[in-house]
Every structure is written in structure tokens, then in C-alpha cells.
Design an enzyme around this catalytic site. Sequence first.
Site, short mmCIF file in Angstrom:
data_model
loop_
_atom_site.label_atom_id
_atom_site.label_comp_id
_atom_site.label_asym_id
_atom_site.label_seq_id
_atom_site.Cartn_x
_atom_site.Cartn_y
_atom_site.Cartn_z
N ASP A 3 21.74 48.21 -6.92
CA ASP A 3 21.78 49.09 -8.10
C ASP A 3 22.49 48.33 -9.23
O ASP A 3 22.73 47.11 -9.11
CB ASP A 3 22.47 50.41 -7.76
N GLU A 63 21.34 60.13 -3.38
CA GLU A 63 21.06 58.89 -4.12
C GLU A 63 20.33 59.18 -5.43
O GLU A 63 20.60 58.55 -6.45
CB GLU A 63 20.22 57.92 -3.26
N TYR A 66 15.60 50.29 -4.63
CA TYR A 66 17.01 50.59 -4.38
C TYR A 66 17.16 51.80 -3.44
O TYR A 66 17.87 51.74 -2.43
CB TYR A 66 17.77 50.87 -5.69
#
Length: 338
Positions: A115, A14, A97
Site C-alpha cells: 500500500d 481493508e 494490495y
Amino acid sequence: MRQTYDPYRTWVGEIILQQTRMDQGLPYYRAFLESFPDVSTLALAREDEVLRLWQGLGYYSRARNMHASAKYISEQLGGVMPADYQGLLELKGVGPYTAAAIASWCYKQPCAAVDGNVSRLITRLFGIGEAINSPAGVRQVQALANELLDPVDPGMHNQAMIEFGALQCVPVSPRCMDCPLAELCEANKQGRVDSIPVKIKNKKPVERWFYYYSIRSGGECILIRRGKADIWAGLYEFPMIETRGPQTDEEIVHQLLPLILQKHDSKDDSALPLSIGALSAPVRHQLSHQTINARFLQVEAEHLPDPLPENWQRVPLDQLDRYAMPRLIHRYLESENI
Ligand code: SF4
């Protein structure tokens, strides 16, 4: 990258995906995990090694934050990653996020991950006129994302939202003609697809002027390590001077000797015969909030200063790839075939 339920791997993936596309990020992801397959190996790594693997991705603070968080997990949490949203948020560099992405995907917690893709999709679906980078806009989008979330499989739901935004509801010319949500989508119904999402324009990037001195001698060159208080903290570059505006070719050359002598105790500049080589054309290097205007002056020295000024390091040219450098320096070295 999104095919694992391992929280450490998901975290690494991520963070990398925050700064690059999947296809471009994959080699970095693989190399990173090969060197640091788990939290404890990352915690034990030298910062240099971590930054070197990040080279080319930019946003080096993200790599430093991951490194700091890995140490925190190893030293304070017994080497086990937090298993919930709030615990994940405690990690340096992990925002709402990333915490929601890990918590929903690895632990099935009902957290909506928002996002840029999700934010764009939701603002269009609901016809939101609030700027997506304003606090009110962020709150509104997050509240709607929470409402939409599928509590049975939140991880899959989040991934579907992200992918839908990335592939169907793209920033420019979204594919509304074949969109399964077209009849529900407010922006589409109101003909406002091109004007949503609304964004507050960022300030103009600050301009900076960097003059680098690529000083070489007998197969070696000089590198210095950047301090902590500025961009590219902890990365290596050539000795340099920053000025408030552009310099002429003559000024760039004249700055060289003071640069060496100012950091070098010897007053005998004749002891350091230098030959001035090529001066590169100006290079503009764009960062998120800064524009760097750089030029590189090549300098051949018969021998290098002895002792070396503080913070200067003698590095064999064939070992430069062991040092993490800003992309700007890397590109210069490539152009010089080094
Ligand atoms: S109709 Fe167009 S704007 Fe609306 S969700 Fe679909 S692709 Fe996005």
C-alpha cells in the site's frame, strides 16, 4: 480491524482502511459488520442500505463493488470467499494490495501487500528515484516487496511493513533519528529523505458547479436519485442544475421554475405557489479528481407538484436519515439542523 482471520471481515476492514484512518474507520467497520455479518447478508442487502452505511466514507464505488462481489460469491461460488490470491483478484474492486492482504493474512500465502505506506518505506530504504505512481515504479517496488517478504508468516510481515510505514517512516518528517533501519536506509544515508518517494503530479481537478433546490412543503422535501454514469451513483440529493460556470444569485433563482416545469407536465405554474428562501454561500467540496462548487436554494412550496416529476421522491424531513446521500448534502442538512 486487523485482528481477525476471517476473510470477509478482513476484506471489509481493508476496503474501509483504503479511505480512512483506523480510528475513524472503526465505527464504520463495526456498523457495517453489525448489519452485514457475512457475505450472504451483504449479498441479500439492498444497495440503498449498503450505501447508507458507507455514508461519510466517500468513494461509494468501493461499497458498490463489495456489494456486487458479495452477490457473485453467493451466486457463483456457493457463498465461500476465494481462498487464494488469484481468486480474490477476480472480485470486483479487489486489486493486488487487497488480494495480497487477505491471502497473506487469512491463508498464509506468500503475497507481498504493497500500500502507500509500504511503497514509501521501500522507495526510501532502496533510494528509488522512479515515481511510485508510474507503472515502472509500481513494478520495481512490488518486486522488492516480494524479495523482502517473510514466507513463514507473510501476513504478520505485511502488517509490520504497513505499520512501520504508517508510524515510523511517515510521509513528512519521518522519525529517522530513532529508526532501527537508519544505517541501511539509502534515502537517509544520501540525505534524500525529503525528496523520496517521487510522485508524478495528478492533473488539476475538474471544476463543476452544482445548484441545489431544497424544495420543502408541509414537513416533506424532494429527493432525487443520481444516475449510474457520474459521481455519487445511486445516492440521493435535491433536484439540481449543473452549469458550466458560476451563476449569479438571480440566475440561480430563475432556474427554479424551469427545473420544476421541465419535468412537470403542468403548464400552470400558478398552481404551484413557491416562496424563495435563503440561498447558501458557495461551498467547495473536494473529491479526488473533481472540485464541486455548490449552492443551495431553500424553497417553500404551498404544495408539491402532483404528479411528481419522474425520479422525484417525496420524503418526510424526519426520515432523511434513511437515504444515503453525498457528504456535501449531509453537511448542508446539518447546517440547517435537519
Ligand atoms: S531512516 Fe528514515 S527514511 Fe529511512 S526507513 Fe527509517 S524513518 Fe524511513
